[in-house]
Design a protein around this motif. Structure first.
Motif, PDB file in Angstrom:
ATOM      1  N   ALA A  62      32.582  31.939  26.506  1.00  0.00           N
ATOM      2  CA  ALA A  62      33.224  32.596  27.297  1.00  0.00           C
ATOM      3  C   ALA A  62      31.768  33.677  26.815  1.00  0.00           C
ATOM      4  N   PRO A  63      31.646  34.369  28.170  1.00  0.00           N
ATOM      5  CA  PRO A  63      30.687  35.459  27.817  1.00  0.00           C
ATOM      6  C   PRO A  63      31.582  36.827  27.610  1.00  0.00           C
ATOM      7  N   GLU A  64      31.054  37.871  27.091  1.00  0.00           N
ATOM      8  CA  GLU A  64      31.779  38.972  26.354  1.00  0.00           C
ATOM      9  C   GLU A  64      31.518  39.760  27.968  1.00  0.00           C
ATOM     10  N   PRO A  65      32.904  40.612  27.812  1.00  0.00           N
ATOM     11  CA  PRO A  65      33.599  40.925  29.244  1.00  0.00           C
ATOM     12  C   PRO A  65      32.451  42.292  29.035  1.00  0.00           C
ATOM     13  N   ALA A  66      31.245  43.134  28.255  1.00  0.00           N
ATOM     14  CA  ALA A  66      30.206  43.468  28.724  1.00  0.00           C
ATOM     15  C   ALA A  66      29.589  43.241  30.200  1.00  0.00           C
ATOM     16  N   SER A  67      28.888  41.602  29.735  1.00  0.00           N
ATOM     17  CA  SER A  67      28.163  41.250  30.650  1.00  0.00           C
ATOM     18  C   SER A  67      29.358  40.147  31.912  1.00  0.00           C
ATOM     19  N   LEU A  68      30.279  40.559  32.297  1.00  0.00           N
ATOM     20  CA  LEU A  68      30.567  39.565  32.910  1.00  0.00           C
ATOM     21  C   LEU A  68      30.202  41.060  34.657  1.00  0.00           C
ATOM     22  N   GLN A  69      29.860  40.221  34.920  1.00  0.00           N
ATOM     23  CA  GLN A  69      28.867  40.792  36.579  1.00  0.00           C
ATOM     24  C   GLN A  69      31.218  40.798  37.116  1.00  0.00           C
ATOM     25  N   GLN A  70      32.076  40.199  37.268  1.00  0.00           N
ATOM     26  CA  GLN A  70      33.490  40.080  37.771  1.00  0.00           C
ATOM     27  C   GLN A  70      34.365  40.017  36.576  1.00  0.00           C
ATOM     28  N   ILE A  71      35.636  40.739  36.305  1.00  0.00           N
ATOM     29  CA  ILE A  71      36.688  40.655  35.746  1.00  0.00           C
ATOM     30  C   ILE A  71      37.416  40.449  36.237  1.00  0.00           C
ATOM     31  N   ASP A  72      38.212  38.938  35.951  1.00  0.00           N
ATOM     32  CA  ASP A  72      39.483  38.452  37.059  1.00  0.00           C
ATOM     33  C   ASP A  72      41.115  38.996  36.382  1.00  0.00           C
ATOM     34  N   VAL A  73      41.207  39.567  37.510  1.00  0.00           N
ATOM     35  CA  VAL A  73      42.614  39.889  36.950  1.00  0.00           C
ATOM     36  C   VAL A  73      43.937  39.849  38.170  1.00  0.00           C
ATOM     37  N   LEU A  74      44.590  39.192  37.448  1.00  0.00           N
ATOM     38  CA  LEU A  74      45.633  38.194  38.180  1.00  0.00           C
ATOM     39  C   LEU A  74      46.992  38.833  38.637  1.00  0.00           C
ATOM     40  N   VAL A  75      47.330  39.360  40.096  1.00  0.00           N
ATOM     41  CA  VAL A  75      48.950  39.846  40.742  1.00  0.00           C
ATOM     42  C   VAL A  75      49.286  38.920  41.999  1.00  0.00           C
ATOM     43  N   PRO A  76      50.414  40.047  41.260  1.00  0.00           N
ATOM     44  CA  PRO A  76      51.382  38.757  42.423  1.00  0.00           C
ATOM     45  C   PRO A  76      50.865  39.004  43.642  1.00  0.00           C
ATOM     46  N   ARG A  77      51.040  37.588  44.295  1.00  0.00           N
ATOM     47  CA  ARG A  77      50.587  37.749  45.665  1.00  0.00           C
ATOM     48  C   ARG A  77      50.293  38.707  46.933  1.00  0.00           C
ATOM     49  N   MET A  78      52.018  39.394  46.406  1.00  0.00           N
ATOM     50  CA  MET A  78      51.920  40.388  47.815  1.00  0.00           C
ATOM     51  C   MET A  78      51.415  41.585  47.692  1.00  0.00           C
ATOM     52  N   ARG A  79      50.208  42.168  46.386  1.00  0.00           N
ATOM     53  CA  ARG A  79      50.415  42.989  45.986  1.00  0.00           C
ATOM     54  C   ARG A  79      49.569  43.645  47.262  1.00  0.00           C
ATOM     55  N   ARG A  80      49.476  44.934  47.273  1.00  0.00           N
ATOM     56  CA  ARG A  80      48.337  45.163  48.762  1.00  0.00           C
ATOM     57  C   ARG A  80      46.886  46.404  47.764  1.00  0.00           C
ATOM     58  N   LEU A  81      46.145  44.881  47.122  1.00  0.00           N
ATOM     59  CA  LEU A  81      44.915  45.206  46.533  1.00  0.00           C
ATOM     60  C   LEU A  81      43.711  44.357  46.234  1.00  0.00           C
ATOM     61  N   ARG A  82      42.528  45.104  47.098  1.00  0.00           N
ATOM     62  CA  ARG A  82      41.222  44.526  47.663  1.00  0.00           C
ATOM     63  C   ARG A  82      40.498  43.931  46.113  1.00  0.00           C
ATOM     64  N   SER A  83      39.793  42.967  45.815  1.00  0.00           N
ATOM     65  CA  SER A  83      38.381  43.294  44.785  1.00  0.00           C
ATOM     66  C   SER A  83      37.575  43.882  45.325  1.00  0.00           C
ATOM     67  N   THR A  84      36.760  44.808  44.148  1.00  0.00           N
ATOM     68  CA  THR A  84      36.065  46.058  44.246  1.00  0.00           C
ATOM     69  C   THR A  84      35.238  46.054  43.101  1.00  0.00           C
ATOM     70  N   GLY A  85      34.256  46.406  43.120  1.00  0.00           N
ATOM     71  CA  GLY A  85      33.447  46.792  42.034  1.00  0.00           C
ATOM     72  C   GLY A  85      33.581  45.314  40.663  1.00  0.00           C
TER      73      GLY A  85
END
Length: 345
Positions: free
Chosen positions: A117-140
């Motif tokens: 797996a690549p180092e976090p500094a080289s990842l374009q996107q970092i996945d974060v797991l949240v509950p389904r009902m959270r009002r969040l959008r992917s960004t940056g």
């Protein structure tokens, strides 16, 4: 003002080094820095920068991998605490608490120690797991992954991380490279991170087993997992002083039907060991019924069958050896088993 300047009225001494460099705007307000000052510091040529909405990096250079991981977690967790005043010491003596959020996917696998797996500094996107009902959008650099039921996170290097099987499924969901998928699944088993059945269960739950490159990788994974389990079984017999069995055999009634294959068999005691390497796919019930029918048939013939899972062999080898030893010793008190023909498998 730079990232080493104390922010009035609250000192930063209770925070870890990375948390003196990455703060939310809520935390900055609690330290006496108003929104106008944050905007001024984050101007294009300013000393700070906004990594994600509501998350500020207190220096102007490129963020480190660690800073990016904490920024993503702060972004995902900020809604839960946005309206709650930050009290002195609320972040704890070392680090803030991230509630109902955890890293998953490739970033999580890197923290778990995956070399593929690549180092976090080289990842374009970092996945974060949240509950389904959270009002969040992917960004940056933050990619939001929603789930109906959050798994119990593991703390790795100070951050909450999804268990390996879940992190693998979330990583595989975004990968189309067959070699990359195979590499991750193989390392999961060879590296002792988890058992194949747990990985297949998560892939099945994520509805990824319809993808041909994933199915091919799973077949390799299961073969790898069986080979490792067989090696552990050999070690169990050798290291715990059990008598040598005959390995990998088929049993038949004289002139009669095939009774099934076994991983180890002690003919004199009529004791058999079968590794339970079933993968949880749609045909699991049918496969388990086949296991159960074979076991019942053998036991009607007086043969004791000990089922051992790869996980038990890995985590409790001594206990499994004791189970087999007890079955061998108990054979002296049983009626003699039916005569069966033992053939190499």
């Amino acid at each position: 003002m730079n990232h080493n300047t104390p922010l009035s009225p609250r000192p930063l001494s209770h925070l870890t080094e990375v948390h003196r460099r990455v703060l939310t705007t809520v935390q900055l307000r609690a330290h006496g820095v108003p929104a106008a000052e944050v905007n001024e510091q984050c101007r294009p040529d300013g000393p700070w920068q906004q990594l994600l909405p509501g998350v500020v990096l207190l220096h102007s250079g490129p963020p480190t991998g660690e800073e990016r991981l904490h920024a993503v977690l702060m972004y995902a967790a900020r809604e839960r605490t946005a309206g709650v005043p930050v009290q002195p010491g609320a972040e704890g003596p070392h680090r803030p608490t991230y509630t109902e959020t955890m890293l998953t996917g490739l970033a999580a696998l890197t923290l778990h120690g995956f070399t593929s797996a690549p180092e976090p500094a080289s990842l374009q996107q970092i996945d974060v797991l949240v509950p389904r009902m959270r009002r969040l959008r992917s960004t940056g650099c933050a990619r939001i992954v929603r789930t109906a039921a959050l798994p119990t996170p593991q703390q790795v290097k100070g951050v909450p991380v999804a268990p390996v099987p879940r992190a693998l499924a979330d990583a595989v969901a975004e990968l189309s490279d067959a070699n990359a998928v195979r590499g991750l699944l193989t390392e999961a088993v060879r590296g002792g991170h988890c058992e194949p059945a747990a990985v297949v269960r998560e892939l099945n739950n994520a509805k990824l087993l319809s993808r041909p490159h994933v199915v091919d990788a799973v077949d390799s994974l299961l073969a790898e997992g069986r080979a490792i389990a067989e090696d552990r079984l050999y070690r169990m017999v050798s290291e715990h002083g059990l008598p040598d069995p005959v390995w990998n055999v088929d049993l038949r009634l004289p002139g009669g039907p095939h009774l099934g294959g076994l991983d180890a068999y002690w003919p004199e005691q009529a004791v058999a060991v079968e590794l339970d390497t079933r993968a949880p796919r749609q045909d699991e019930d049918a496969l388990w019924s086949e296991y159960a029918r074979k076991r019942e048939h053998l036991e009607r013939l007086g043969i004791t069958v000990v089922h051992i899972t790869p996980k038990k062999l890995r985590d409790a080898m001594e206990q499994q050896a004791a189970v087999v030893r007890t079955a061998l010793m108990a054979s002296a008190d049983r009626d003699p088993a039916a005569y069966v023909v033992v053939l190499p498998r």
